[in-house]
Write an enzyme that holds these catalytic residues in place. Structure first.
Site, short mmCIF file in Angstrom:
data_model
loop_
_atom_site.label_atom_id
_atom_site.label_comp_id
_atom_site.label_asym_id
_atom_site.label_seq_id
_atom_site.Cartn_x
_atom_site.Cartn_y
_atom_site.Cartn_z
CG ASN A 75 -1.73 1.53 1.50
OD1 ASN A 75 -2.31 1.55 0.52
ND2 ASN A 75 -1.58 1.82 2.60
CG HIS A 94 -0.44 6.11 4.58
ND1 HIS A 94 -1.86 6.19 4.61
CD2 HIS A 94 -0.33 6.95 5.41
CE1 HIS A 94 -2.35 6.74 5.82
NE2 HIS A 94 -1.40 7.73 6.06
CG ASP A 142 -2.43 2.93 7.02
OD1 ASP A 142 -2.44 2.31 6.05
OD2 ASP A 142 -3.16 3.88 7.20
CD GLU A 152 1.05 9.37 -2.31
OE1 GLU A 152 0.30 8.52 -2.86
OE2 GLU A 152 0.70 10.49 -1.77
C1 GAR Z 1 -2.77 8.93 -2.76
O1 GAR Z 1 -2.17 10.06 -2.32
C2 GAR Z 1 -2.43 7.80 -2.01
O2 GAR Z 1 -1.53 7.74 -1.20
C3 GAR Z 1 -3.90 7.83 -0.89
O3 GAR Z 1 -4.77 8.32 -2.05
C4 GAR Z 1 -4.20 8.91 -2.87
C5 GAR Z 1 -4.82 8.34 -4.32
O4 GAR Z 1 -4.03 9.07 -5.29
N1 GAR Z 1 -4.25 6.68 -0.27
C6 GAR Z 1 -4.69 6.79 0.93
O5 GAR Z 1 -4.75 7.66 1.48
C7 GAR Z 1 -4.82 5.46 1.50
N2 GAR Z 1 -4.84 5.37 2.95
P1 GAR Z 1 -4.05 8.60 -6.84
O6 GAR Z 1 -5.77 8.06 -7.11
O7 GAR Z 1 -3.92 9.89 -7.58
O8 GAR Z 1 -3.29 7.74 -6.86
#
Ligand code: GAR
Length: 208
Positions: free
Chosen positions: A108, A110, A151, A181
């Site tokens: 995952n 985060h 997490d 990310e």
């Molecule tokens: C990202 O920032 C990811 O880390 C977060 O949602 C966003 C998705 O962006 N995930 C979480 O918060 C999970 N706990 P994306 O759809 O553009 O990849």
């Protein structure tokens, strides 16, 4: 060649980073063979379509229980012969069934430096709102294995990102995506596909 499934719910910019890494050759020993979305309107589905990656929508709203929903997603991944499951902005927590079916085979991304700003209720923009409320000067992103506890699985890679005084949650979210990310998620997927990640106890190590 490892078969990779990417689970999404929204914009899918992390999915795009993985697609780009596959195209550029950063990910050599893996191929994204399916995208599963919990949401019909996710733009991530369009990214899959443009790149000719088979996708499937399994809407959370259509299932009464989490257990039934998890079993449907898990069975789909088993049928697809998946070697690695990547949660890339997947906003639905699944129960233990999927962890048992894919032990140490799910990761995952985060949007914070775990163990800060994580766990139940910390997802998406909300994470960055809490970071700004607290006034920390560094945040970042974490890629970790998915275990039964939200997490809390072994951390594989983290990258810090500066918080600026005039940040809004949206501006900070964008910086964390761009500077952390989109960089660490493809790297970890590449390492996993090269069998270069070792888990000992509750820790993950990158081997040479
Ligand atoms: C990202 O920032 C990811 O880390 C977060 O949602 C966003 C998705 O962006 N995930 C979480 O918060 C999970 N706990 P994306 O759809 O553009 O990849």
């Amino acid at each position: 060649m490892k078969r990779i499934a990417v689970l999404v719910s929204g914009g899918g910019t992390n999915l795009q980073a993985l697609i780009d890494a596959q195209k550029s050759g950063l990910i050599k020993n893996g191929k994204i063979t399916c995208v599963i979305s919990s949401n019909n309107d996710a733009y991530a589905l369009e990214r899959a379509r443009i790149n000719r990656i088979p996708s499937k929508v399994i809407p959370r709203a259509e299932y009464d229980s989490l257990s039934l929903y998890t079993s449907v997603v898990t069975n789909e991944l088993i049928e697809e012969n998946i070697d690695l499951v990547v949660y890339a902005g997947f906003m639905t927590i699944l129960d233990d069934q999927i962890v048992k079916a894919f032990p140490n085979k799910m990761i995952n991304v985060h949007p914070s430096l775990i163990p800060s700003f994580c766990g139940k209720g910390y997802y998406g923009l909300h994470v960055h709102e809490e970071v700004l409320k607290k006034g920390v000067k560094l945040t970042g992103a974490t890629v970790h294995f998915v275990t039964e506890k939200c997490d809390e699985g072994p951390i594989i890679m983290q990258k810090a990102v500066e918080v600026k005084d005039d940040d809004t949650p949206e501006i900070l979210q964008k910086r964390v995506l761009e500077e952390a990310e989109w960089i660490i998620l493809p790297k970890v997927v590449s390492l996993f596909c090269d069998d270069k990640i070792l888990i000992i106890g509750n820790k993950a190590y990158i081997t040479d």
